[in-house]
Motif scaffolding. Structure first.
Motif, PDB file in Angstrom:
ATOM      1  N   UNK A 179       1.103  -1.395  -0.278  1.00 42.10           N
ATOM      2  CA  UNK A 179      -0.368  -0.030   0.059  1.00 42.10           C
ATOM      3  C   UNK A 179       0.635   1.055   0.002  1.00 42.10           C
ATOM      4  N   UNK A 180       0.251   2.844  -0.604  1.00 43.80           N
ATOM      5  CA  UNK A 180       0.960   3.734  -0.350  1.00 43.80           C
ATOM      6  C   UNK A 180       1.350   4.404   0.039  1.00 43.80           C
ATOM      7  N   UNK A 181      -0.202   4.224   0.704  1.00 43.51           N
ATOM      8  CA  UNK A 181      -0.591   4.774   2.784  1.00 43.51           C
ATOM      9  C   UNK A 181      -1.695   4.006   2.859  1.00 43.51           C
ATOM     10  N   UNK A 182      -1.680   4.083   4.865  1.00 43.91           N
ATOM     11  CA  UNK A 182      -3.222   4.293   5.228  1.00 43.91           C
ATOM     12  C   UNK A 182      -3.578   5.671   5.638  1.00 43.91           C
ATOM     13  N   UNK A 183      -5.141   5.709   5.173  1.00 43.28           N
ATOM     14  CA  UNK A 183      -6.030   6.026   6.359  1.00 43.28           C
ATOM     15  C   UNK A 183      -6.313   5.152   7.021  1.00 43.28           C
ATOM     16  N   UNK A 184      -5.790   6.445   8.493  1.00 40.08           N
ATOM     17  CA  UNK A 184      -6.323   5.647   9.619  1.00 40.08           C
ATOM     18  C   UNK A 184      -8.014   5.879   9.885  1.00 40.08           C
ATOM     19  N   UNK A 185      -8.460   4.757  10.128  1.00 36.72           N
ATOM     20  CA  UNK A 185     -10.441   5.143  10.616  1.00 36.72           C
ATOM     21  C   UNK A 185     -10.415   6.173  12.141  1.00 36.72           C
ATOM     22  N   UNK A 186      -9.597   5.429  13.318  1.00 37.11           N
ATOM     23  CA  UNK A 186      -9.276   6.358  14.305  1.00 37.11           C
ATOM     24  C   UNK A 186      -8.733   7.062  14.696  1.00 37.11           C
ATOM     25  N   UNK A 187      -8.388   8.320  13.096  1.00 28.29           N
ATOM     26  CA  UNK A 187      -8.044   9.121  13.593  1.00 28.29           C
ATOM     27  C   UNK A 187      -9.089  10.285  14.284  1.00 28.29           C
ATOM     28  N   UNK A 188      -7.911  11.650  14.992  1.00 25.87           N
ATOM     29  CA  UNK A 188      -9.072  12.149  15.414  1.00 25.87           C
ATOM     30  C   UNK A 188     -10.013  12.815  14.925  1.00 25.87           C
TER      31      UNK A 188
END
Length: 279
Positions: A179-188
């Protein structure tokens, strides 16, 4: 007592005025996405699901039932041409690179339509690591890195707490394994939208790379919103979109100058394309 009340009231008014004056920018940004122009689309594009700028005031568009690419002329406000590339299916994203077009099917199968404007274009396919359970609705050109980008709408194949950004190498014509990058679903930044099942917190419907800044713009159609990732793929902004104007935003693209276009499925109304500005 009267003088005290009058003085207190005056001080309160001065403080309130200063607060409002110093926060004009904050209040303006409560609705920062402004529609400049709207094009109402014909019934053939009732379920418009992807956009890509192709130049000369024209967009390539797809809808999620037919293996067809629609060339829409913004100046003439009409479909100029329809190009067949495949059988009926759930097609969700489109990206044009020079003479070739790429279309993403929801099960992660990527279609390469070589010389798409030809009378009988040749089509090749490439299978990503995705499947129907991941539900891919996104596709965009990342010209700086010579690749296409996409992300799952539903479960990520690696972790249910992220939405990964994945890539197809345009030089090697292959899916990249990492993957290029993760987007965290628990990001503030997503706290307000958090769901019990974290993969439902943000469900990408399309994405586009800004041609000037390199930032990544990602739409959600289920609960209309737009997020912007900076060039390190960190969340920079999250904008909720007005459902009266963005009933079901499913397509996004930029012109080389940075003009931003967002398409909406009919969703009980009329399908359309908005050109928008963001403060």
């Amino acid at each position: 007592m009267t003088n005290f009340l009058n003085t207190s009231t005056l001080i309160a008014i001065i403080i309130l005025h200063a607060f409002v004056g110093n926060n004009d920018q904050y209040f303006k940004k409560k609705n920062p996405v402004h529609i400049i122009t709207t094009w109402e689309l014909p019934d053939a594009l009732e379920e418009v699901s992807g956009l890509s700028w192709i130049g000369d005031q024209k967009l390539a568009a797809i809808e999620d039932e037919s293996g067809l690419i629609y060339i829409y002329d913004l100046a003439e406000k009409r479909i100029e041409r329809i190009i067949e590339f495949g059988d009926d299916g759930d097609y969700e994203g489109v990206a044009v690179v020079g003479k070739d077009a790429y279309v993403m099917r929801s099960d992660g199968l990527l279609f390469e339509v070589l010389d798409y404007a030809a009378t009988h274009p040749e089509t090749k396919t490439y299978q990503s690591a995705m499947s129907h359970k991941n539900n891919i609705e996104t596709l965009a050109v990342d010209p700086k890195n010579h690749r296409l980008l996409f992300a799952p709408k539903d479960l990520d194949p690696n972790d249910e707490d992220i939405k990964g950004i994945y890539a197809f190498d345009l030089k090697k014509h292959m899916m990249l394994p990492d993957l290029v990058a993760p987007i965290a679903m628990k990001d503030k930044a997503f706290k307000k939208f958090e769901k019990h099942k974290s993969y439902r917190t943000f469900r990408p419907s399309d994405l586009a790379v800004h041609p000037k800044t390199g930032e990544l713009y990602i739409l959600e159609g289920v609960n209309p919103k737009l997020i912007i990732l900076d060039t390190t793929y960190a969340i920079k902004k999250v904008y909720e979109l007005d459902e009266d104007d963005f009933a079901q935003p499913e397509g996004i693209t930029f012109s080389p100058e940075g003009r931003l276009f967002i398409s909406n499925e009919a969703s009980g109304g009329t399908p359309n394309i908005h050109e928008v500005e963001i403060e």
